[in-house]
Design a protein around this motif. Sequence first.
Motif, PDB file in Angstrom:
ATOM      1  N   ILE A  80      37.896  50.981  38.768  1.00 55.60           N
ATOM      2  CA  ILE A  80      36.829  50.043  38.425  1.00 55.60           C
ATOM      3  C   ILE A  80      36.401  50.237  36.977  1.00 55.60           C
ATOM      4  CG2 ILE A  80      34.427  49.401  38.876  1.00 55.60           C
ATOM      5  CD1 ILE A  80      34.929  50.063  41.825  1.00 55.60           C
ATOM      6  N   LEU A 206      40.002  42.138  35.384  1.00 56.50           N
ATOM      7  CA  LEU A 206      39.423  41.571  36.608  1.00 56.50           C
ATOM      8  C   LEU A 206      40.315  41.842  37.812  1.00 56.50           C
ATOM      9  CD1 LEU A 206      38.106  38.130  35.296  1.00 56.50           C
ATOM     10  CD2 LEU A 206      36.721  40.041  36.145  1.00 56.50           C
ATOM     11  N   THR A 207      41.628  41.756  37.617  1.00 56.60           N
ATOM     12  CA  THR A 207      42.575  42.014  38.693  1.00 56.60           C
ATOM     13  C   THR A 207      42.485  43.457  39.180  1.00 56.60           C
ATOM     14  OG1 THR A 207      44.098  40.345  37.824  1.00 56.60           O
ATOM     15  CG2 THR A 207      45.001  41.961  39.377  1.00 56.60           C
ATOM     16  N   VAL A 209      39.862  45.521  38.873  1.00 55.75           N
ATOM     17  CA  VAL A 209      38.581  45.700  39.566  1.00 55.75           C
ATOM     18  C   VAL A 209      38.632  45.104  40.971  1.00 55.75           C
ATOM     19  CG1 VAL A 209      36.131  45.091  39.562  1.00 55.75           C
ATOM     20  CG2 VAL A 209      37.240  45.809  37.430  1.00 55.75           C
ATOM     21  N   LYS A 210      39.204  43.912  41.073  1.00 56.88           N
ATOM     22  CA  LYS A 210      39.302  43.246  42.369  1.00 56.88           C
ATOM     23  C   LYS A 210      40.128  44.060  43.354  1.00 56.88           C
ATOM     24  CE  LYS A 210      40.734  38.910  44.533  1.00 56.88           C
ATOM     25  NZ  LYS A 210      41.344  37.563  44.306  1.00 56.88           N
ATOM     26  N   SER A 211      41.262  44.601  42.877  1.00 53.84           N
ATOM     27  CA  SER A 211      42.117  45.398  43.759  1.00 53.84           C
ATOM     28  C   SER A 211      41.427  46.680  44.214  1.00 53.84           C
ATOM     29  CB  SER A 211      43.445  45.729  43.060  1.00 53.84           C
ATOM     30  OG  SER A 211      43.220  46.595  41.964  1.00 53.84           O
ATOM     31  N   LEU A 213      38.098  47.132  44.541  1.00 49.84           N
ATOM     32  CA  LEU A 213      37.006  46.805  45.457  1.00 49.84           C
ATOM     33  C   LEU A 213      37.501  46.356  46.818  1.00 49.84           C
ATOM     34  CD1 LEU A 213      34.601  44.877  43.050  1.00 49.84           C
ATOM     35  CD2 LEU A 213      34.363  47.223  43.894  1.00 49.84           C
ATOM     36  N   SER A 214      38.740  45.897  46.887  1.00 51.60           N
ATOM     37  CA  SER A 214      39.295  45.420  48.149  1.00 51.60           C
ATOM     38  C   SER A 214      39.761  46.535  49.060  1.00 51.60           C
ATOM     39  CB  SER A 214      40.456  44.456  47.891  1.00 51.60           C
ATOM     40  OG  SER A 214      41.532  45.131  47.246  1.00 51.60           O
TER      41      SER A 214
END
Length: 215
Positions: A80, A206-207, A209-211, A213-214
């Motif tokens: 993150i 963004l990719t 961070v998204k990965s 958080l998922s």
Amino acid sequence: MDWALFSIFITVAIAHFLALLSPGPDFVLVVKSAINNGPKKSIGVAGGIASANALYITLCLIGVGSLLATSVMIMIALKIAGGLFLIYLAVMALLAKKEDYQDIAAAEVTTGKETTFTKEFFTGFMSGIFNPKNLLFYLSLFTVVLTNDVSLGFKIALGIWMTSVVFLWDLSVIYVLSRDKVRRKFSKLAYYIDKCTGVILGLIGLTIVKSALSK
């Protein structure tokens, strides 16, 4: 072919090269050295900067790797943080003004005191070491590959690749942008290049961070 590793390599390689395209302190130093000292001695600056990058890559591989091995939460937090840093770089690039790129075009040939390859190497190394963005950038990139699923050999190969690209990129800058006409043309394009690279780095951030958080 392991498509997962190939995907990781492509992501890291693209993000790394885009960051090189974005003019920073190391870039300006390389251009000025090429103009003032000529290509031969300026290779020392390129070698110094590449060595500093190699040191930071090694520290990321050793230090962060041991941390990731102890906690999944630390790994997620680092991903993150790394993704947010790429987003930060993107925002800074998008907010930059045209006058911020004048240093590239303003560099002029000077006849200063004599220098040597060793002095230029030291100057480049110190520039790379004292640029905190280098460490943070590599930290953000290696959060993608510093997992137990990725072999040590792949990580080392990736580190060698990035160090080599830094050195070869600086060499190309020395031999091309030391020419006055080319440098002035590039200074006009640098503003727009930075905007494009900023957008792409932001998307990669963004990719990441998204990965994270998922999970």
